[in-house]
Motif scaffolding. Structure first.
Motif: not given
Length: 265
Positions: A220-223, A251-254
């Motif tokens: 799911p990160l790869a949106d 992005f780092q926080r995700r």
């Protein structure tokens, strides 16, 4: 490996041998060289030396004097050298445990540290365990046995803790603000991808390969937004426009949230 770098590493090992003598058990290229991702003009040269016993302080100082950029010019931005005792390399400990650390080069500030206790905690004490984990997987032997036989990997819980600590350390550092490209933000993005790939897939990858791995993973990160950000970051490493500071931080926080959502395995 570019020929200037090859000659430099050969000379570095020779000088280390002259200073350390029988104490020198091995020399290993780490970082981008070990991972096969050295980029002239951008990468540092990371080297780990392994010695048999605790180094006398005078010997350690001579090693620094002989290997610093002014004495042995580094063809890259700089040299990041760490010396470990053989027993420390084999222990798989998360602690720094080094005998001497040297940073020196045309593009970096000189720094020599002769005891882990001298290293300010604010500068990060997680680097060394993570570097030895990378050495275990991908260290390139310049002298001595294969790196996997010399450097033990971290236990899963220690690895998870150090990776998360590293991400939090980066997030605590000052970062560019505003909607303008921020040189270096691409490395923050791809470095977070590398942390994710190690904990999610069990392998240390070069930064670009780690970014590609995340995009191919189906996570799911790869949106769409992540895809655009990672592609932008990859292009920035060869002259493209980097992301903004806020983009990199978000992005780092995700990544941090994803990696702290589950326990290490």
């Amino acid at each position: 490996m570019p020929e200037p770098l090859r000659r430099y590493l050969t000379d570095l090992v020779a000088v280390a041998g002259c200073v350390l003598g029988d104490q020198l058990c091995g020399a290993y290229a780490a970082g981008s060289v070990g991972l096969g991702a050295y980029q002239p003009g951008r990468s540092d040269v990371d080297v780990a030396l392994v010695c048999a016993d605790e180094l006398d302080r005078a010997v350690a100082r001579e090693l620094v004097a002989r290997l610093r950029h002014e004495a042995l010019p580094c063809p890259a931005r700089g040299l990041e050298l760490v010396v470990y005792r053989r027993e420390v390399a084999a222990a798989g400990s998360p602690d720094p445990g080094f005998e001497v650390e040297l940073n020196s080069g045309a593009g970096m500030d000189f720094r020599a540290t002769y005891d882990p206790a001298q290293r300010p905690p604010a500068d990060g004490l997680f680097w060394y365990g993570l570097d030895r984990s990378i050495l275990h997987q991908s260290g390139q032997a310049l002298l001595g046995p294969p790196a996997a036989e010399v450097f033990a990997d971290l236990a899963p819980d220690d690895l998870h803790r150090l990776v998360v600590t590293a991400l939090r350390w980066w997030l605590d550092r000052p970062a560019p603000t505003g909607d303008v490209p921020a040189p270096g933000a691409e490395d923050a993005v791809l470095g977070a991808c590398r942390s994710w790939a190690r904990l999610r897939h069990g392998v240390w990858l070069p930064k670009v390969a780690a970014g590609r791995r995340l995009l191919a993973d189906g996570s799911p990160l790869a949106d769409a937004a992540t895809t655009d950000l990672v592609e932008l970051s990859i292009a920035a490493r060869t002259g493209g426009i980097p992301p903004t500071g806020p983009q990199a931080r978000a992005f780092q926080r995700r990544i941090l949230a994803d990696l702290t959502a589950t326990a290490p395995t």
